[in-house]
Design a protein around this motif. Structure first.
Motif, PDB file in Angstrom:
ATOM      1  N   ILE A 276      -2.477   2.733  -4.297  1.00 51.68           N
ATOM      2  CA  ILE A 276      -2.142   3.845  -4.244  1.00 51.68           C
ATOM      3  C   ILE A 276      -3.321   4.648  -3.785  1.00 51.68           C
ATOM      4  O   ILE A 276      -4.618   4.727  -4.815  1.00 51.68           O
ATOM      5  N   ASP A 277      -2.949   5.471  -2.589  1.00 54.17           N
ATOM      6  CA  ASP A 277      -3.900   6.800  -2.255  1.00 54.17           C
ATOM      7  C   ASP A 277      -3.620   7.814  -2.011  1.00 54.17           C
ATOM      8  O   ASP A 277      -2.958   7.765  -0.887  1.00 54.17           O
TER       9      ASP A 277
ATOM     10  N   VAL B 249       0.958  -1.330   0.051  1.00 52.80           N
ATOM     11  CA  VAL B 249       0.267   0.003  -0.242  1.00 52.80           C
ATOM     12  C   VAL B 249       0.616   1.350  -0.149  1.00 52.80           C
ATOM     13  O   VAL B 249       2.002   1.312   1.167  1.00 52.80           O
ATOM     14  N   ALA B 250       0.606   2.015  -0.807  1.00 54.82           N
ATOM     15  CA  ALA B 250       1.317   3.540  -1.131  1.00 54.82           C
ATOM     16  C   ALA B 250       0.439   4.249  -0.514  1.00 54.82           C
ATOM     17  O   ALA B 250      -0.271   5.017  -1.503  1.00 54.82           O
ATOM     18  N   SER B 251       0.226   5.068   1.069  1.00 52.73           N
ATOM     19  CA  SER B 251      -1.054   5.609   1.102  1.00 52.73           C
ATOM     20  C   SER B 251       0.104   7.155   1.950  1.00 52.73           C
ATOM     21  O   SER B 251       0.722   7.013   2.490  1.00 52.73           O
TER      22      SER B 251
ATOM     23  N   VAL C  18      -4.047  -3.749  -9.415  1.00 52.24           N
ATOM     24  CA  VAL C  18      -4.198  -2.582  -8.632  1.00 52.24           C
ATOM     25  C   VAL C  18      -5.351  -2.031  -8.419  1.00 52.24           C
ATOM     26  O   VAL C  18      -6.619  -1.451  -9.344  1.00 52.24           O
ATOM     27  N   ILE C  19      -5.201  -1.331  -6.628  1.00 55.92           N
ATOM     28  CA  ILE C  19      -6.603  -0.173  -6.819  1.00 55.92           C
ATOM     29  C   ILE C  19      -5.973   1.235  -6.554  1.00 55.92           C
ATOM     30  O   ILE C  19      -4.753   1.530  -6.207  1.00 55.92           O
TER      31      ILE C  19
END
Length: 615
Positions: A464-465, A392-394, A498-499
């Protein structure tokens, strides 16, 4: 123009009767054939050319046994070489080869120096015994390639197709002090050329190009026209002969590459095929290092013929036959035992109406403050609970901040005890990785890091958020398109999901959910994604609850807290809408009013008491 002889023959066949009138003017049409006496064109019926049907352009002379296509007929009627016939036919068909102007003068090569005492190989000399006894080459093969000798040195002459000597190499029978064989050109500045043209029949339409001179001779002994590259396999400019020989090789429909079965050999085959044309090059896979090893080990002519027949095409890696995907297609209909293809959402009522499948990109969009990040966190948790791994890339929160939110969701309670929290973190540690960067992040760096994580740790889900925190301006529509395209390429190449979290434009108020057309930025965000989920928080219900105070009627509580609308599912059969209820203690989204939060990590009874004491 890279037309092969076979293609040129097909062009001639399109006007078979016109070609027959040109080449065989003394003949005449009889039914579906052109008949004449012989290739000299006089009257008669011994020679027949098919004018129509599947065999149009095929001819045979029943008195001599000659046969072939119309290009072969051109060669026979004109009495010229195949190379000369190709030149005439191209002019006849109006095909023009491109001409190139060199930016600098062409390099001037020197004639090779051949030792003055060199003579044809005597099969009883040391060189002759080496070639016959050790290399298993016949006297006829040695003579066909014009080998010479000087003492204990072999001379390999490299003739052009017209017979002129282009280069020469020597091989000493006695190895050097280091044990390596001493083979090199006889003099400097020779023109790089293929070895063996004098042994190739003038009408041959296919040829084998081997890595070494003795390998080419071995293929000749097996019954195949064969040439050899001058400088062996590998890169580093060793294939400079191609510029010299390119035109000479245009006469061949098929070129079989027989390089050594090692990495330099594979590298050479790839480079040669790329330059001569992948469509007509095929690679022979040998059971031993090279063709001469096969000859010395007694591999039969029949076995070698099978290897030639089974030579593989050097297709681009992107070009695959449909049959290659048979198993994958079968699994689309009947997933293998165990976890079905793709991950399900945490909500059983959704089932397989929507799934996070491999090789896809899902955009989760919503207005700021509508819970989409926590909803994605719950999705991630559900995937971890199915045995998946995630990265997760927050970009809005530090790893500690968003991991604390995820730990709360995993526990199913607001404040897990230190011992329980440690257990949760150990559980997350076995299946979750963080992209440790807050603020603006470089989009290329994220994809590079994801690729590394996929290869090293086998991660299947990447998040990616959110899009607005990347180094792409909201009005840079081309940059957004390139990034979404790159995400799609990454997902497909690495068979992962991927989200991408994105914002929607604000409407007049929060009472209505937006749609995929309301996603901020380029329309390519929704167009290129495989799936689009719109996440909406039920603000009108919250206002009703606030106004009702402590006595909220069931008619209000029965309304959902969030609505998730699937507005695109490229590979699914439905675009479902599912409603959810928000649990404020766990921050989980539940599938019905009154449902209990799920605890994703096991904990002891003492944890229940700790949770109760803090409630």
């Amino acid at each position: 123009m890279s037309t092969t002889p076979r293609e040129i023959a097909e062009m001639l066949a399109a006007d078979a009767e016109g070609v027959c009138r040109l080449l065989l003017p003394g003949g005449r049409r009889m039914g579906q054939e052109w008949r004449c006496g012989s290739v000299t064109g006089e009257g008669g019926q011994s020679l027949a050319v098919r004018l129509e049907g599947d065999k149009r352009g095929i001819w045979a002379d029943f008195s001599t046994g000659e046969k072939g296509d119309l290009l072969d007929l051109w060669v026979a009627c004109r009495g010229i070489s195949l190379a000369a016939a190709l030149k005439e036919v191209r002019e006849h068909l109006g095909l023009r080869e491109p001409s190139f102007r060199r930016p600098a003068p062409k390099r001037v090569y020197k004639l090779p120096v051949v030792p003055p005492r060199a003579k044809p190989v005597d099969t009883e000399s040391p060189v002759g015994r080496y070639m016959v006894d050790e290399r298993r080459l016949s006297a006829a093969t040695i003579a066909a390639y014009g080998l010479q000798e000087e003492g204990r040195t072999i001379i390999f002459p490299f003739h052009r197709p017209d017979g002129a000597l282009a280069m020469a190499k020597r091989l000493k029978l006695d190895r050097g002090p280091d044990g390596k064989k001493d083979i090199r050109p006889t003099s400097a500045d020779q023109e790089p050329a293929l070895f063996g043209w004098q042994a190739v029949p003038p009408g041959a339409r296919s040829v084998i190009i081997a890595e070494g001179e003795i390998d080419a001779m071995s293929w000749h002994q097996y019954g195949y026209p064969a040439l050899s590259v001058p400088f062996g396999g590998g890169g580093g400019g060793k294939q400079q002969w191609i510029e010299t020989e390119y035109e000479n090789l245009q006469r061949f429909d098929e070129i079989f590459l027989s390089m050594d079965m090692d990495e330099p050999g594979r590298q050479a085959a790839e480079e040669i095929a790329e330059r001569l044309g992948r469509h007509r090059c095929r690679v022979i896979e040998l059971p031993l290092k090279d063709a001469n090893d096969c000859l010395r080990r007694g591999i039969s002519r029949e076995d070698m013929a099978e290897l030639v027949a089974g030579a593989r095409a050097l297709d681009p890696t992107e070009l695959r036959n449909a049959l290659d995907f048979s198993q994958a297609v079968e699994e689309q209909f009947r997933p293998p035992a165990g976890r079905p293809t793709g991950f399900l959402t945490p909500w059983s009522k959704v089932g397989r109406r929507f799934a996070l499948r491999p090789a896809e990109v899902t955009v989760v969009a919503g207005t700021n403050g509508h819970g989409k990040s926590e909803g994605v966190g719950h999705l991630v948790l559900g995937i971890l609970g199915q045995g998946g791994a995630a990265c997760v890339a927050s970009l809005e929160y530090s790893p500690a901040k968003w991991l604390s939110k995820l730990a709360r969701q995993a526990a199913g309670m607001a404040d897990p005890s230190p011992a329980y929290l440690a257990n949760i973190m150990r559980w997350l540690g076995g299946r979750l990785w963080c992209f440790d960067a807050t603020g603006t992040a470089k989009s290329t760096k994220i994809i590079e890091t994801f690729a590394y994580a996929r290869k090293r740790y086998g991660i299947e889900l990447f998040v990616i958020d959110n899009l607005s925190k990347l180094d792409i301006d909201l009005d840079d529509y081309n940059g957004q398109r390139r990034f979404i395209d790159a995400l799609g390429d990454f997902a497909k190449e690495h068979n992962s999901h991927v989200i991408l979290v994105a914002h929607t434009r604000k409407g007049q108020d929060d009472s209505r959910a937006g749609g995929k057309m309301d996603i901020k930025g380029s329309g390519a965000i929704a167009d290129l994604a495989d799936n689009v989920l719109i996440w909406w928080r039920n603000r009108p219900k919250e206002e009703e609850v606030r106004k009702a105070g402590v006595d909220v009627p069931d008619s209000v509580l029965d309304k959902p807290d969030a609505v998730v609308r699937c507005e695109k599912q490229r590979h699914g059969e439905q675009e479902p809408v599912f409603v959810l209820w928000f649990d404020r203690e766990s921050h989980q989204f539940l599938e019905c009013r009154g449902a209990k939060p799920r605890r994703y990590v096991e904990f002891a009874a003492t944890e229940v008491r700790h949770a109760a004491s803090n409630s």
